[in-house]
Design a protein around this motif. Structure first.
Motif, PDB file in Angstrom:
ATOM      1  N   ILE A 152       3.222  -2.892   1.372  1.00 30.30           N
ATOM      2  CA  ILE A 152       2.045  -2.383   2.085  1.00 30.30           C
ATOM      3  C   ILE A 152       2.203  -0.881   2.236  1.00 30.30           C
ATOM      4  CG2 ILE A 152       0.723  -2.464   4.227  1.00 30.30           C
ATOM      5  CD1 ILE A 152       1.720  -5.360   4.569  1.00 30.30           C
ATOM      6  N   TRP A 153       1.449  -0.123   1.431  1.00 31.38           N
ATOM      7  CA  TRP A 153       1.607   1.322   1.414  1.00 31.38           C
ATOM      8  C   TRP A 153       0.698   2.024   2.416  1.00 31.38           C
ATOM      9  CZ3 TRP A 153       5.949   1.926  -0.629  1.00 31.38           C
ATOM     10  CH2 TRP A 153       6.336   1.344  -1.826  1.00 31.38           C
ATOM     11  N   LYS A 154      -0.262   1.322   3.020  1.00 30.87           N
ATOM     12  CA  LYS A 154      -1.216   2.007   3.898  1.00 30.87           C
ATOM     13  C   LYS A 154      -0.502   2.619   5.095  1.00 30.87           C
ATOM     14  CE  LYS A 154      -2.549  -2.174   6.465  1.00 30.87           C
ATOM     15  NZ  LYS A 154      -3.642  -3.116   6.763  1.00 30.87           N
ATOM     16  N   MET A 155      -0.995   3.795   5.496  1.00 26.90           N
ATOM     17  CA  MET A 155      -0.383   4.529   6.592  1.00 26.90           C
ATOM     18  C   MET A 155      -1.198   4.339   7.863  1.00 26.90           C
ATOM     19  SD  MET A 155       1.947   5.713   4.732  1.00 26.90           S
ATOM     20  CE  MET A 155       2.797   6.896   5.774  1.00 26.90           C
ATOM     21  N   LYS A 156      -0.528   4.509   9.014  1.00 24.28           N
ATOM     22  CA  LYS A 156      -1.244   4.500  10.279  1.00 24.28           C
ATOM     23  C   LYS A 156      -1.993   5.819  10.399  1.00 24.28           C
ATOM     24  CE  LYS A 156       0.407   0.510  11.336  1.00 24.28           C
ATOM     25  NZ  LYS A 156      -0.422  -0.692  11.223  1.00 24.28           N
ATOM     26  N   PRO A 157      -3.334   5.753  10.563  1.00 24.84           N
ATOM     27  CA  PRO A 157      -4.125   6.991  10.531  1.00 24.84           C
ATOM     28  C   PRO A 157      -4.254   7.633  11.901  1.00 24.84           C
ATOM     29  CG  PRO A 157      -5.574   5.116  10.521  1.00 24.84           C
ATOM     30  CD  PRO A 157      -4.173   4.566  10.621  1.00 24.84           C
ATOM     31  N   PHE A 158      -5.425   8.197  12.176  1.00 22.78           N
ATOM     32  CA  PHE A 158      -5.580   9.100  13.303  1.00 22.78           C
ATOM     33  C   PHE A 158      -5.696   8.435  14.657  1.00 22.78           C
ATOM     34  CE2 PHE A 158      -7.118  11.253   9.527  1.00 22.78           C
ATOM     35  CZ  PHE A 158      -6.183  12.257   9.497  1.00 22.78           C
ATOM     36  N   ILE A 159      -5.717   7.104  14.703  1.00 25.88           N
ATOM     37  CA  ILE A 159      -5.671   6.447  16.003  1.00 25.88           C
ATOM     38  C   ILE A 159      -4.358   6.800  16.705  1.00 25.88           C
ATOM     39  CG2 ILE A 159      -4.655   4.334  15.063  1.00 25.88           C
ATOM     40  CD1 ILE A 159      -6.226   2.782  17.209  1.00 25.88           C
ATOM     41  N   ALA A 160      -3.302   6.982  15.894  1.00 22.14           N
ATOM     42  CA  ALA A 160      -2.016   7.375  16.479  1.00 22.14           C
ATOM     43  C   ALA A 160      -2.085   8.793  17.019  1.00 22.14           C
ATOM     44  CB  ALA A 160      -0.916   7.264  15.422  1.00 22.14           C
ATOM     45  N   ILE A 161      -2.822   9.663  16.328  1.00 22.05           N
ATOM     46  CA  ILE A 161      -2.951  11.037  16.787  1.00 22.05           C
ATOM     47  C   ILE A 161      -3.718  11.081  18.101  1.00 22.05           C
ATOM     48  CG2 ILE A 161      -4.022  13.255  16.274  1.00 22.05           C
ATOM     49  CD1 ILE A 161      -3.416  12.803  13.365  1.00 22.05           C
ATOM     50  N   ALA A 162      -4.726  10.257  18.201  1.00 22.84           N
ATOM     51  CA  ALA A 162      -5.552  10.272  19.399  1.00 22.84           C
ATOM     52  C   ALA A 162      -4.761   9.911  20.647  1.00 22.84           C
ATOM     53  CB  ALA A 162      -6.715   9.301  19.235  1.00 22.84           C
ATOM     54  N   PHE A 197       7.160   6.010  13.436  1.00 12.07           N
ATOM     55  CA  PHE A 197       8.292   5.309  12.814  1.00 12.07           C
ATOM     56  C   PHE A 197       7.821   4.487  11.615  1.00 12.07           C
ATOM     57  CE2 PHE A 197      11.011   5.561  16.802  1.00 12.07           C
ATOM     58  CZ  PHE A 197      12.037   6.257  16.181  1.00 12.07           C
ATOM     59  N   TYR A 198       6.658   3.834  11.755  1.00 15.79           N
ATOM     60  CA  TYR A 198       6.136   3.017  10.650  1.00 15.79           C
ATOM     61  C   TYR A 198       5.825   3.898   9.438  1.00 15.79           C
ATOM     62  CZ  TYR A 198       2.870   0.513   7.693  1.00 15.79           C
ATOM     63  OH  TYR A 198       2.246  -0.026   6.605  1.00 15.79           O
ATOM     64  N   ASN A 199       5.101   5.013   9.667  1.00 16.14           N
ATOM     65  CA  ASN A 199       4.751   5.900   8.556  1.00 16.14           C
ATOM     66  C   ASN A 199       6.005   6.505   7.923  1.00 16.14           C
ATOM     67  OD1 ASN A 199       2.129   5.326   9.206  1.00 16.14           O
ATOM     68  ND2 ASN A 199       1.468   7.450   9.407  1.00 16.14           N
ATOM     69  N   LEU A 200       6.989   6.851   8.757  1.00 16.32           N
ATOM     70  CA  LEU A 200       8.241   7.400   8.237  1.00 16.32           C
ATOM     71  C   LEU A 200       8.958   6.366   7.369  1.00 16.32           C
ATOM     72  CD1 LEU A 200      10.518   9.491   8.088  1.00 16.32           C
ATOM     73  CD2 LEU A 200      11.369   8.608  10.279  1.00 16.32           C
ATOM     74  N   GLY A 201       9.062   5.131   7.862  1.00 15.76           N
ATOM     75  CA  GLY A 201       9.728   4.080   7.100  1.00 15.76           C
ATOM     76  C   GLY A 201       9.032   3.781   5.789  1.00 15.76           C
ATOM     77  N   THR A 202       7.708   3.798   5.817  1.00 14.70           N
ATOM     78  CA  THR A 202       6.935   3.538   4.596  1.00 14.70           C
ATOM     79  C   THR A 202       7.089   4.685   3.599  1.00 14.70           C
ATOM     80  OG1 THR A 202       5.345   2.236   5.865  1.00 14.70           O
ATOM     81  CG2 THR A 202       4.627   3.013   3.709  1.00 14.70           C
ATOM     82  N   THR A 203       7.088   5.913   4.103  1.00 16.78           N
ATOM     83  CA  THR A 203       7.295   7.078   3.244  1.00 16.78           C
ATOM     84  C   THR A 203       8.687   7.031   2.609  1.00 16.78           C
ATOM     85  OG1 THR A 203       5.794   8.474   4.512  1.00 16.78           O
ATOM     86  CG2 THR A 203       7.466   9.600   3.209  1.00 16.78           C
ATOM     87  N   GLN A 204       9.684   6.701   3.407  1.00 18.08           N
ATOM     88  CA  GLN A 204      11.055   6.601   2.872  1.00 18.08           C
ATOM     89  C   GLN A 204      11.154   5.511   1.804  1.00 18.08           C
ATOM     90  OE1 GLN A 204      12.704   6.055   6.778  1.00 18.08           O
ATOM     91  NE2 GLN A 204      13.650   8.080   6.814  1.00 18.08           N
ATOM     92  N   ALA A 205      10.448   4.412   2.020  1.00 22.46           N
ATOM     93  CA  ALA A 205      10.452   3.342   1.017  1.00 22.46           C
ATOM     94  C   ALA A 205       9.804   3.810  -0.277  1.00 22.46           C
ATOM     95  CB  ALA A 205       9.728   2.110   1.558  1.00 22.46           C
TER      96      ALA A 205
END
Length: 298
Positions: A28-38, A122-130
């Protein structure tokens, strides 16, 4: 010689750029978007610094939605150090497959975020590292395959030198990317675990963690099978270089990086007279002989 080395370096860069990412399991490559920024972004009013952050977030978010990722990087980078802008910077770099820059931005954001909102980062970082890990694995495998396809033959010394440099570059690239694959997978596992600690309901993180763990387990199994196939470590001791030989090889490598091929050859040939274990490096010496012959011809 240096011109040929630069030519090969350019070919390696193209090789890396054109290698397609391969992953043996769906991820699953999708990233957590701007809801996290908000969750942790600043309002428009307040200090000049807060207003600058708000302006950068508005511009960066708009650029992300419009798929203007380079512009988004510029916008987010203009903000004073802020976790929201750093999160967006990580997302923008991820979209451009700039894995190291993306991971660095997420790590910086984590240093500034409250613990309660670190889950998406953490999720986006882990996915990017993968993604970086699987990209490195794809490059490593393709480099190893292309390495075996290069045959050093014929009487053209210039072509021999180019072939030798290319083979060595591909072999070193394959080993380097293999190490990146292993280490970055472990880092991804840690990041995805941290994402689940913050938010146990994140099923995407749970699934990606499973894929990463399965891949790590598979690598361990393959390594164990390789060791069994190659025999006991005791049997290999006889073929190892001595400590002195290793130092001489490192010295030769250093000279090669400076294009001082003749001196590197002298180091190894002189060392062979004193240390028979350097016989293992005969192929290396033959390559250096070819390169020095080419230099003399020029």
């Amino acid at each position: 010689i240096s011109t040929r080395a630069r030519y090969v370096a350019d070919r390696i860069i193209v090789f890396i750029r054109d290698t397609k990412l391969e992953c043996s399991e769906p991820f699953i490559w999708k990233m957590k978007p701007f809801i996290a920024i908000a969750l942790f972004s600043m309002v428009a009013c307040g200090t000049s610094s807060e207003r600058a952050v708000h302006k950068a977030l508005q511009a960066g978010n708009a650029d992300i939605h419009a798929e203007r990722y380079e512009d988004a990087i510029t916008a987010y980078s203009a903000a004073p150090k802020d976790p929201s802008a750093l999160f967006g910077l990580g997302n923008a770099n991820h979209r451009l497959a700039k894995w190291l820059e993306s991971a660095a931005a997420y790590n910086d954001a984590l240093q500034l975020q409250p613990d309660s909102v670190k889950g998406p980062t953490f999720y986006n970082l882990g996915t990017t590292q993968a993604r970086y890990a699987f990209a490195a694995d794809s490059i490593s495998k393709k480099a190893a395959k292309d390495f075996t396809g290069i045959v050093i033959e014929g009487n053209d010394i210039a072509q021999k030198v180019e072939g030798i440099v290319m083979r060595d570059s591909l072999w070193k690239l394959s080993i380097q990317m293999s190490k990146v694959f292993d280490s970055t997978l472990v880092a991804s596992k840690t990041s995805l675990r941290n994402a689940l600690k913050v938010d146990p309901s994140n099923e995407d993180a749970r699934y990606n963690l499973m894929v990463v763990q399965n891949t790590i387990d598979k690598l361990k199994k393959e390594e164990e099978e390789r060791r069994k196939k190659n025999g006991d470590d005791k049997d290999k001791e006889e073929t190892k270089l001595t400590a002195m030989a290793l130092q001489l090889v490192q010295r030769a490598d250093s000279l090669v990086e400076q294009y001082r091929f003749n001196e590197a050859l002298d180091v190894l040939e002189g060392g062979l007279k004193r240390d028979p274990s350097l016989k293992k490096e005969e192929e290396y010496m033959k390559k250096l002989e070819t390169v020095t012959d080419a230099a003399k011809a020029e």
